[in-house]
Design an enzyme around this catalytic site. Structure first.
Site, PDB file in Angstrom:
ATOM      1  N   LYS A  17       0.887  -1.184  -0.057  1.00 14.25           N
ATOM      2  CA  LYS A  17      -0.061  -0.087  -0.161  1.00 14.25           C
ATOM      3  C   LYS A  17       0.788   1.208  -0.012  1.00 14.25           C
ATOM      4  CE  LYS A  17      -3.916  -1.764   2.726  1.00 14.25           C
ATOM      5  NZ  LYS A  17      -5.157  -1.730   1.922  1.00 14.25           N
TER       6      LYS A  17
ATOM      7  N   ARG B 146     -10.221 -11.697   2.465  1.00 16.34           N
ATOM      8  CA  ARG B 146     -11.064 -12.871   1.878  1.00 16.34           C
ATOM      9  C   ARG B 146     -10.128 -14.228   2.028  1.00 16.34           C
ATOM     10  NH1 ARG B 146     -11.392  -9.777  -3.536  1.00 16.34           N
ATOM     11  NH2 ARG B 146     -11.315  -7.887  -1.949  1.00 16.34           N
TER      12      ARG B 146
HETATM   13  N1  BES Z   1      -8.064  -3.798   4.820  1.00 16.88           N
HETATM   14  C1  BES Z   1      -8.068  -3.572   3.385  1.00 16.88           C
HETATM   15  C2  BES Z   1      -9.540  -2.797   3.363  1.00 16.88           C
HETATM   16  C3  BES Z   1      -9.691  -1.371   3.933  1.00 16.88           C
HETATM   17  C4  BES Z   1      -9.275  -0.434   3.330  1.00 16.88           C
HETATM   18  C5  BES Z   1     -10.324  -1.410   5.390  1.00 16.88           C
HETATM   19  C6  BES Z   1      -9.457   1.034   3.871  1.00 16.88           C
HETATM   20  C7  BES Z   1     -10.438  -0.034   5.912  1.00 16.88           C
HETATM   21  C8  BES Z   1      -9.998   1.091   5.114  1.00 16.88           C
HETATM   22  C9  BES Z   1      -8.241  -4.608   2.436  1.00 16.88           C
HETATM   23  O1  BES Z   1      -7.447  -5.804   2.894  1.00 16.88           O
HETATM   24  C10 BES Z   1      -7.731  -4.111   1.285  1.00 16.88           C
HETATM   25  O2  BES Z   1      -6.302  -3.777   0.971  1.00 16.88           O
HETATM   26  N2  BES Z   1      -8.472  -4.222   0.133  1.00 16.88           N
HETATM   27  C11 BES Z   1      -8.042  -3.787  -0.954  1.00 16.88           C
HETATM   28  C12 BES Z   1      -8.722  -4.751  -1.889  1.00 16.88           C
HETATM   29  C13 BES Z   1      -8.176  -4.794  -3.505  1.00 16.88           C
HETATM   30  C14 BES Z   1      -6.875  -4.942  -3.593  1.00 16.88           C
HETATM   31  C15 BES Z   1      -9.218  -5.571  -4.278  1.00 16.88           C
HETATM   32  C16 BES Z   1      -8.928  -2.384  -1.344  1.00 16.88           C
HETATM   33  O3  BES Z   1      -9.968  -2.073  -0.842  1.00 16.88           O
HETATM   34  O4  BES Z   1      -8.347  -1.531  -2.180  1.00 16.88           O
HETATM   35 MN    MN Z   2      -5.372  -5.498   2.122  1.00 20.05          MN
END
Ligand code: BES
Ligand code: MN
Ligand code: ZN
Length: 510
Positions: free
Chosen positions: A289, A363
């Site tokens: 990230k 997931r």
């Molecule tokens: N933990 C994150 C989701 C999240 C984002 C929670 C912001 C709280 C605040 C999750 O693991 C994630 O990174 N999801 C990705 C999925 C994508 C790679 C398909 C996302 O939401 O960008």
């Molecule tokens: Mn994630």
């Protein structure tokens, strides 16, 4: 958390520092504030029960409030000095809004306003809970929750804590049976304790709650609550074929864990499995990230914390429902041992996943945990996860997402969420076109479905693993588990503890 008790005597003679009383906002249209011709402000309506306090002070309370510009909107407060007329130094008038709109959440917010106003006061005596037509027990519960949740502070890492000084709150019973209020207070305390536990866990720095430490903490909480706990370590996980949890945790030098909690009261008729995503820190893994996106990723274990909190509350409330709680704990880190984009993981039960983005990790751990839950053959499975940033885009940070293959379950969860003041709203599960987005060239499914409908495709991924043989709902709490803005009523900045109260409310009815 302050302590709460119930008293029978007159509020005016209470020994507290502050006397808190409720006031209603004038009905809509009354006095026609909006009409140009009408000048004077409209008096809020002070309930009858407050008359003895006004008498003791020798004031016309309504007139005093008008002079202060107090209208009685929910959570609005006005202080009136008692100048020695009673033992308390001040009367705090708390708005509960219009009588026609009064609900438990208005009383909860009024409770938070009391906590706010009393942050530098040691004791409060009150009748704010005894207001309007609400069921007295429900109103008292909401009030105590509001005070306790509003007084919450996360001070574990402050060398000089800005402590909340409120120590003691006395609810005056009026003509309600004190025993009714006492039960209500105890129930609200149990729920508020669980919410505070979840907030503390989620606010805890990620280095202080890596999976083995989190599992130990869960074991401790379970022991205190009289809940059985079993922890699967990395060896057990390998033996059991939990390829999702191991794959996500593989990049970290703190190994993953799966915690199984069992609350099994005699006489329980249904068996509920609660499954929580417990990523103790989500760096994204090799699909790393950006820095700002990582700042709040200690909150990515909010689902697992919620499962623990709900079970603690349910055990304290002695609800007659069997619950198995599963905490899927892993730290998602990049390293030479991390899962690579393109790797294929085998989930417990044998289904395979092509991991194209290691940041879609929630997931993967849930797939294992959901399969574990399914094997126990519960009547219903509810999973909760800070799963997708897209949930924040779709519904923001005040409304959670529910996805379910069972309309009755979905309706019951939405209804409970409304009663708790923690609103959730459904998104569709059944969608064959969207399901195709998860088709993989090399495995059974891939772990990302593209940018569109990100919350739905994540839910559909989970559905691929739970199937249709069990009643199932998924809660995406990525938005609601965390509050980026300032303190709002009983919601602090940072971890909110949502959806603990909504789930306890749902379980009460089962
Ligand atoms: N933990 C994150 C989701 C999240 C984002 C929670 C912001 C709280 C605040 C999750 O693991 C994630 O990174 N999801 C990705 C999925 C994508 C790679 C398909 C996302 O939401 O960008
Ligand atoms: Mn994630
Ligand atoms: Zn995550």
């Amino acid at each position: 958390m302050p302590t709460f008790d119930v008293a029978k005597g007159a509020l005016a003679s209470a020994k507290a520092d502050l006397l808190a009383v409720p006031a209603f906002q004038a009905p809509e249209g009354d006095g026609g504030r909006s009409k140009k011709k009408d000048k004077g402000p409209v008096a809020p309506h002070v309930p009858e029960a407050t008359a003895p306090v006004a008498e003791a002070l020798g004031i016309d309370l309504a007139a005093e409030l008008v002079a202060l510009g107090f209208e009685g909107s929910v959570g609005e407060t006005a202080r009136i000095p008692t100048r020695g007329a009673v033992k308390a130094r001040q009367v705090l008038v708390v708005g509960v809004g219009r009588a026609a709109d009064l609900d438990a959440d208005a009383v909860r917010r009024a409770g938070a306003a009391v906590a706010d106003a009393a942050s530098k006061t040691e004791s409060v005596a009150t009748t704010v809970h005894a207001v309007g037509e609400l069921d007295p027990a429900e109103a008292a519960r909401a009030f105590v929750e509001g005070v306790a949740l509003g007084a919450y502070r996360f001070t574990a890492f402050k060398s000089e804590a800005d402590l909340h000084r409120l120590e003691h709150v006395t609810l005056h019973a009026g003509d309600v049976k004190p025993s009714v209020l006492k039960t209500a207070v105890a129930e609200a305390e149990a729920v508020a304790t669980a919410v505070a536990l979840v907030r503390d866990l989620v606010n805890t720095p990620p280095g202080d709650k890596r999976p083995p430490a989190f599992a130990d903490r869960a074991r401790e909480v379970a022991k205190e609550a009289g809940i059985k706990a079993k922890v699967l370590d990395e060896k057990d996980l390998a033996k059991g074929g939990y390829g999702g949890i191991l794959g996500v945790g593989g990049g970290s030098d703190a190994p993953p864990r799966l915690v199984e909690l069992s609350y099994s009261p005699s006489g329980a008729k249904t068996h509920v499995a609660l499954v929580g995503k417990g990523i103790t820190f989500d760096s994204g893994g090799l699909s790393i990230k950006p820095a700002e996106a990582m700042e709040t990723m200690k909150m990515d274990m909010g689902g697992a914390a919620t499962v623990l909190g709900v079970m603690q509350a349910v055990a304290a409330l002695k609800l007659k429902v069997r619950i198995t709680g599963l905490l899927a704990l892993a730290e998602n880190m990049p390293s030479g041992s991390a899962t690579r984009p393109g790797d294929v993981l085998t989930i417990r039960g044998g289904k395979t996943v092509e991991v194209l983005n290691t940041d879609a990790e929630g997931r993967l751990v849930l797939a294992d945990a959901l399969e574990h839950a399914r094997e126990l053959e519960p009547d219903v499975i509810v999973d909760m996860a800070t799963l997708t940033g897209a949930a924040l885009i779709a519904l923001g940070d005040k409304v959670g997402v529910v996805m379910s293959t069972d309309d009755d379950l979905s309706d019951a969860l939405v209804a409970a969420s409304r009663r708790a003041g923690e609103p959730f709203w459904p998104l569709p599960v059944a969608n064959d076109q969207y399901k195709k987005l998860l088709d993989s060239e090399v495995a059974d499914v891939k772990n990302v479905g593209g940018r569109k409908a990100g919350t739905i495709t994540a839910g559909l991924f989970l559905h691929h693993f739970v199937g249709d043989d069990v009643s199932w709902a998924h809660l995406d709490i990525a938005g609601v588990a965390w509050n980026d803005g300032g303190r709002e009523g009983y919601l602090p900045k940072g971890a909110t503890g949502v959806p603990v109260r909504m789930l306890v409310e749902w379980l009460r009815e089962r």
